[in-house]
Write a protein that holds these residues in place. Structure first.
Motif, PDB file in Angstrom:
ATOM      1  N   VAL A  79      17.046  14.786  42.028  1.00  0.00           N
ATOM      2  CA  VAL A  79      17.613  13.527  41.534  1.00  0.00           C
ATOM      3  C   VAL A  79      17.565  12.466  42.627  1.00  0.00           C
ATOM      4  N   LEU A  80      17.845  12.883  43.865  1.00  0.00           N
ATOM      5  CA  LEU A  80      17.815  11.941  44.987  1.00  0.00           C
ATOM      6  C   LEU A  80      16.445  11.311  45.146  1.00  0.00           C
ATOM      7  N   VAL A  83      15.946   8.693  42.458  1.00  0.00           N
ATOM      8  CA  VAL A  83      16.714   7.477  42.761  1.00  0.00           C
ATOM      9  C   VAL A  83      16.067   6.716  43.913  1.00  0.00           C
ATOM     10  N   ASP A  87      14.874   2.841  43.916  1.00  0.00           N
ATOM     11  CA  ASP A  87      15.772   1.904  44.598  1.00  0.00           C
ATOM     12  C   ASP A  87      16.003   2.394  46.016  1.00  0.00           C
ATOM     13  N   PHE A  91      19.121   4.386  48.719  1.00  0.00           N
ATOM     14  CA  PHE A  91      18.806   5.764  49.051  1.00  0.00           C
ATOM     15  C   PHE A  91      19.759   6.350  50.089  1.00  0.00           C
ATOM     16  N   LYS A  94      23.034   7.338  48.529  1.00  0.00           N
ATOM     17  CA  LYS A  94      22.867   8.498  47.654  1.00  0.00           C
ATOM     18  C   LYS A  94      22.613   9.760  48.467  1.00  0.00           C
TER      19      LYS A  94
END
Length: 230
Positions: A79-80, A83, A87, A91, A94
């Motif tokens: 998922v990281l 993301v 964006d 980062f 997150k």
């Protein structure tokens, strides 16, 4: 269907200029995915070749159980990456979040497995608990270096450095297999479990600086000098 409904297929033709950019990135991700899967697929085969059938069966059940724990940091970093690709300014935030979540989950589940290892393995039979409960407790400790390893891979994916990362992960996988063999011959199930965790720790030591630099980087740094050194 297009003929009957009057849809013009020519208007939905492929955008070849976009497709031309995909093969290199796709091959890079595919190669990295294969390198990541190397150990997970090869270790049970190596164990089957080295240990007796009963020990092999016990190890495989322990291996399946710990892989439920290992799936948490892997899923979080997947998922990281998604993301971070969309964006990069968000980062860093997150990344800190997924590291914290993975550590919290790792501590919780490691504690739970340490307390219930005998009961969990005895579900499959008394012999399983006698042979592999200790190995299960050792193997689950691998979740902590795997948190570093999985985040390192996500960072390198976002930075577009798949080829070098795949090579590094493959070399780490060979180290894991080598220490598994040495450990199995020296101490059976417990020895191979210790060898595998030590191999993960060695990789985590190498990868930790990159994860740390990315975690403390300014929010707008991914395209600058902070990320060029990852």
């Amino acid at each position: 269907w297009a003929f009957l409904t009057g849809v013009r297929l020519w208007g939905a033709r492929p955008q070849w200029t976009m497709l031309e950019q995909l093969p290199r990135a796709a091959l890079g991700h595919h190669g990295l995915n294969l390198a990541i899967q190397l150990t997970n697929l090869a270790v049970p085969v190596v164990v089957a070749a080295l240990l007796a059938a009963g020990q092999n069966a016990s190890f495989y059940m322990a291996w399946l159980l710990v892989n439920f724990v290992f799936a948490i940091p892997y899923t979080l970093t997947t998922v990281l990456f998604a993301v971070g690709s969309g964006d990069r300014a968000a980062f860093t935030h997150k990344l800190r979040l997924t590291v914290a979540l993975a550590l919290a989950a790792g501590l919780l589940l490691t504690g739970a497995l340490w307390l219930t290892a005998d009961q969990l393995m005895s579900i499959f039979g008394r012999g399983y608990a006698e042979q592999a409960a200790g190995a299960l407790r050792i193997l689950v400790l691998g979740v902590f270096p795997l948190i570093i390893k999985d985040h390192f891979v996500a960072i390198r994916r976002v930075a577009g450095k798949m080829a070098g990362t795949a090579l590094l992960i493959a070399l780490g996988g060979l180290l894991e297999l080598a220490l598994v063999v040495i450990g199995a011959r020296a101490g059976g199930l417990h020895g191979l479990s210790i060898g595998w965790v030590l191999a993960l720790l060695a990789q985590a030591v190498v990868m930790f600086p990159s994860v740390y630099r990315a975690a403390v980087a300014p929010p707008i740094a991914p395209l600058g000098t902070a990320w060029s050194s990852l």
